[in-house]
Design a protein around this motif. Structure first.
Motif, mmCIF file in Angstrom:
data_model
loop_
_atom_site.group_PDB
_atom_site.id
_atom_site.type_symbol
_atom_site.label_atom_id
_atom_site.label_comp_id
_atom_site.label_asym_id
_atom_site.label_seq_id
_atom_site.Cartn_x
_atom_site.Cartn_y
_atom_site.Cartn_z
ATOM 1 N N CYS A 6 73.787 -8.172 50.082
ATOM 2 C CA CYS A 6 73.786 -7.384 48.846
ATOM 3 C C CYS A 6 75.139 -7.500 48.131
ATOM 4 O O CYS A 6 76.180 -7.249 48.727
ATOM 5 C CB CYS A 6 73.511 -5.922 49.187
ATOM 6 N N CYS A 9 76.808 -3.698 48.011
ATOM 7 C CA CYS A 9 77.344 -2.999 49.191
ATOM 8 C C CYS A 9 77.607 -3.941 50.358
ATOM 9 O O CYS A 9 78.097 -3.513 51.389
ATOM 10 C CB CYS A 9 76.403 -1.871 49.618
ATOM 11 N N CYS A 23 68.034 -4.458 47.913
ATOM 12 C CA CYS A 23 68.809 -3.975 49.049
ATOM 13 C C CYS A 23 68.316 -2.580 49.406
ATOM 14 O O CYS A 23 68.402 -1.667 48.589
ATOM 15 C CB CYS A 23 70.293 -3.931 48.696
ATOM 16 N N CYS A 26 71.331 0.398 49.427
ATOM 17 C CA CYS A 26 71.849 1.078 48.236
ATOM 18 C C CYS A 26 70.887 0.951 47.052
ATOM 19 O O CYS A 26 71.188 1.383 45.953
ATOM 20 C CB CYS A 26 73.218 0.507 47.851
ATOM 21 N N HIS A 28 70.136 -1.527 45.306
ATOM 22 C CA HIS A 28 70.533 -2.488 44.281
ATOM 23 C C HIS A 28 69.459 -3.573 44.196
ATOM 24 O O HIS A 28 68.929 -4.005 45.210
ATOM 25 C CB HIS A 28 71.883 -3.100 44.661
HETATM 26 ZN ZN LIG Z 1 73.233 -2.838 48.812
#
Ligand SMILES: [Zn+2]
Length: 111
Positions: A6, A9, A23, A26, A28
């Motif tokens: 990711c 993060c 991801c 988080c 994302h």
């Molecule tokens: Zn992430």
């Protein structure tokens, strides 16, 4: 096929959802293309095409006029700082002995 970590993060639990990478840590979401473009945009390269980083020491590759002074070719510039946004076409800030803090172009220095 291994999926990229990711970019937000750095966790390695990426899964793909159609053309999207997601991801779960988080939440994302990104695509290959957006990741590539983001990385490309962040890379500042010296005159030889080597990637520069904040904190690098570089050498000026040609005389640079600065008002009536000249920064000579071969001048060592220590601890450069890469600028996130261009300042007058300059992408590096550094302190140069005798000149103080200056903006430079990555195209006139090398590692
Ligand atoms: Zn992430």
């Amino acid at each position: 096929m291994s999926l990229p970590a990711c970019p937000a993060c750095q966790e390695n639990h990426t899964y793909s959802d159609g053309h999207l990478y997601v991801c779960p840590m988080c939440f994302h979401e990104w695509t290959d293309e957006s990741q590539r473009l983001a990385e490309e945009a962040l890379i500042i390269r010296d005159a030889n095409g080597n990637a520069l980083n904040t904190g690098d020491d570089v050498t000026v590759i040609r005389d640079l006029k600065l008002g009536k002074d000249v920064i000579r070719q071969g001048t060592r510039v220590k601890n450069i700082r890469l600028l996130e946004h261009l300042v007058d076409g300059h992408d590096i800030e550094a302190k140069v002995d005798g000149f103080g803090s200056l903006y430079l172009k990555s195209s006139v220095v090398k590692k």
